[in-house]
Design an enzyme around this catalytic site. Structure first.
Site, PDB file in Angstrom:
ATOM      1  N   SER A  60       0.765  -1.162  -0.057  1.00  0.00           N
ATOM      2  CA  SER A  60       0.058   0.084   0.139  1.00  0.00           C
ATOM      3  C   SER A  60       0.873   1.136   0.076  1.00  0.00           C
ATOM      4  O   SER A  60       0.253   2.275  -0.470  1.00  0.00           O
ATOM      5  CB  SER A  60      -0.897   0.005   1.125  1.00  0.00           C
ATOM      6  OG  SER A  60      -0.101  -0.169   2.468  1.00  0.00           O
ATOM      7  N   GLY A  78      -1.901  -4.340   1.152  1.00  0.00           N
ATOM      8  CA  GLY A  78      -2.278  -5.424   1.865  1.00  0.00           C
ATOM      9  C   GLY A  78      -1.171  -6.501   1.694  1.00  0.00           C
ATOM     10  O   GLY A  78      -1.161  -7.430   2.341  1.00  0.00           O
ATOM     11  N   ASN A 116       4.241  -5.202   5.624  1.00  0.00           N
ATOM     12  CA  ASN A 116       3.056  -5.955   6.371  1.00  0.00           C
ATOM     13  C   ASN A 116       3.581  -7.357   6.859  1.00  0.00           C
ATOM     14  O   ASN A 116       2.914  -7.902   7.937  1.00  0.00           O
ATOM     15  CB  ASN A 116       1.830  -6.283   5.164  1.00  0.00           C
ATOM     16  CG  ASN A 116       1.176  -5.167   4.859  1.00  0.00           C
ATOM     17  OD1 ASN A 116       0.606  -4.378   5.460  1.00  0.00           O
ATOM     18  ND2 ASN A 116       0.840  -4.860   3.584  1.00  0.00           N
ATOM     19  N   ASP A 173      -4.279   6.818  10.346  1.00  0.00           N
ATOM     20  CA  ASP A 173      -4.102   5.668  10.792  1.00  0.00           C
ATOM     21  C   ASP A 173      -2.646   5.394  11.319  1.00  0.00           C
ATOM     22  O   ASP A 173      -2.280   4.356  11.976  1.00  0.00           O
ATOM     23  CB  ASP A 173      -4.515   4.327   9.718  1.00  0.00           C
ATOM     24  CG  ASP A 173      -3.276   4.604   8.336  1.00  0.00           C
ATOM     25  OD1 ASP A 173      -2.557   5.460   8.270  1.00  0.00           O
ATOM     26  OD2 ASP A 173      -3.688   4.248   7.354  1.00  0.00           O
ATOM     27  N   HIS A 194       0.090   5.077   6.918  1.00  0.00           N
ATOM     28  CA  HIS A 194       0.431   5.394   5.496  1.00  0.00           C
ATOM     29  C   HIS A 194       0.873   6.971   5.365  1.00  0.00           C
ATOM     30  O   HIS A 194       0.191   7.768   5.837  1.00  0.00           O
ATOM     31  CB  HIS A 194      -0.974   5.016   4.903  1.00  0.00           C
ATOM     32  CG  HIS A 194      -1.235   3.653   4.706  1.00  0.00           C
ATOM     33  ND1 HIS A 194      -2.179   3.075   5.663  1.00  0.00           N
ATOM     34  CD2 HIS A 194      -0.801   2.493   4.034  1.00  0.00           C
ATOM     35  CE1 HIS A 194      -2.021   1.786   5.275  1.00  0.00           C
ATOM     36  NE2 HIS A 194      -1.360   1.528   4.330  1.00  0.00           N
TER      37      HIS A 194
END
Length: 214
Positions: A38, A75, A103, A184, A187
């Protein structure tokens, strides 16, 4: 019309055609593939704010003729990238920027597995004769020093193994800076991506200069 004049016209017309055929074709832009998760795909950002788009714009502003394909998948893990690699790169390109592992780290994946997957990705790209620039990641502090001690060295060690340029930490200048991160806390914002691009540019331009000489 005098015969000599017709012959001269014909001669210069033919010469013009030959010169046109001999003229060098315009240089083809370098096609780069940005492989990642991402952070590359541009999670929650418009397409023109994603890393590949901003990097392409910055490089073109410096006179580099490049086209950067966004092959980021939100993801994605190192396992996922390895599985999709062949169709992601298609017929190939002049180079690939590989950004993966965040991730894996967030899920607490065994660093040995992450290393094995990235190693296989780089080996496959090497076999396809696609030069690579590797972007590194660092373990989050909450995972502890033992995990970080196994995870963090992966990128430098593999970059050395494959003689690939390394940008040590993709989120340099973004991680820990709330103003450059989405709510979040993971990002980058558009401004955060611009920070990443500014940081990685010297490594990218040196790499491109090397590629253009080949």
């Amino acid at each position: 019309m005098a015969p000599g004049f017709s012959i001269a016209v014909g001669f210069f017309a033919a010469l013009g055609v030959l010169l046109g055929l001999a003229a060098p074709a315009p240089a083809r832009p370098l096609r780069l593939i940005a492989l990642g998760d991402s952070l590359t795909a541009g999670y929650a950002l418009p397409a023109d704010a994603a890393f590949p788009a901003q990097l392409q714009q910055a490089l073109r502003a410096k006179g580099y003729e490049v086209e950067i394909e966004n092959a980021g998948v939100s993801g994605d893990t190192s396992t996922g990238m390895l599985e999709r690699l062949d169709w992601a790169i298609g017929e190939g390109g002049d180079g690939a920027i590989v950004e993966i592992g965040a991730n894996d780290m967030l899920r607490g994946t065994d660093p040995a597995m992450t290393r094995q997957n990235i190693d296989a990705i780089l080996a496959r790209l090497q076999n396809r004769k696609i030069p690579v620039l590797l972007a590194g990641m660092r373990a989050a502090p909450n995972l502890g020093p033992e995990y970080a001690g196994k995870f963090d060295p992966i990128y430098a060690q593999l970059a050395k193994k494959y003689d690939a340029p390394l940008y040590p930490f993709f989120l340099e200048g973004v991680a820990g800076h709330p103003g450059r991160q989405l709510p979040d806390g993971l990002h980058p914002t558009r401004e955060g991506v611009a920070t990443i691009v500014a940081g990685i540019m010297p490594v990218v331009t040196e790499w491109l200069d090397r590629l253009q000489k080949k």
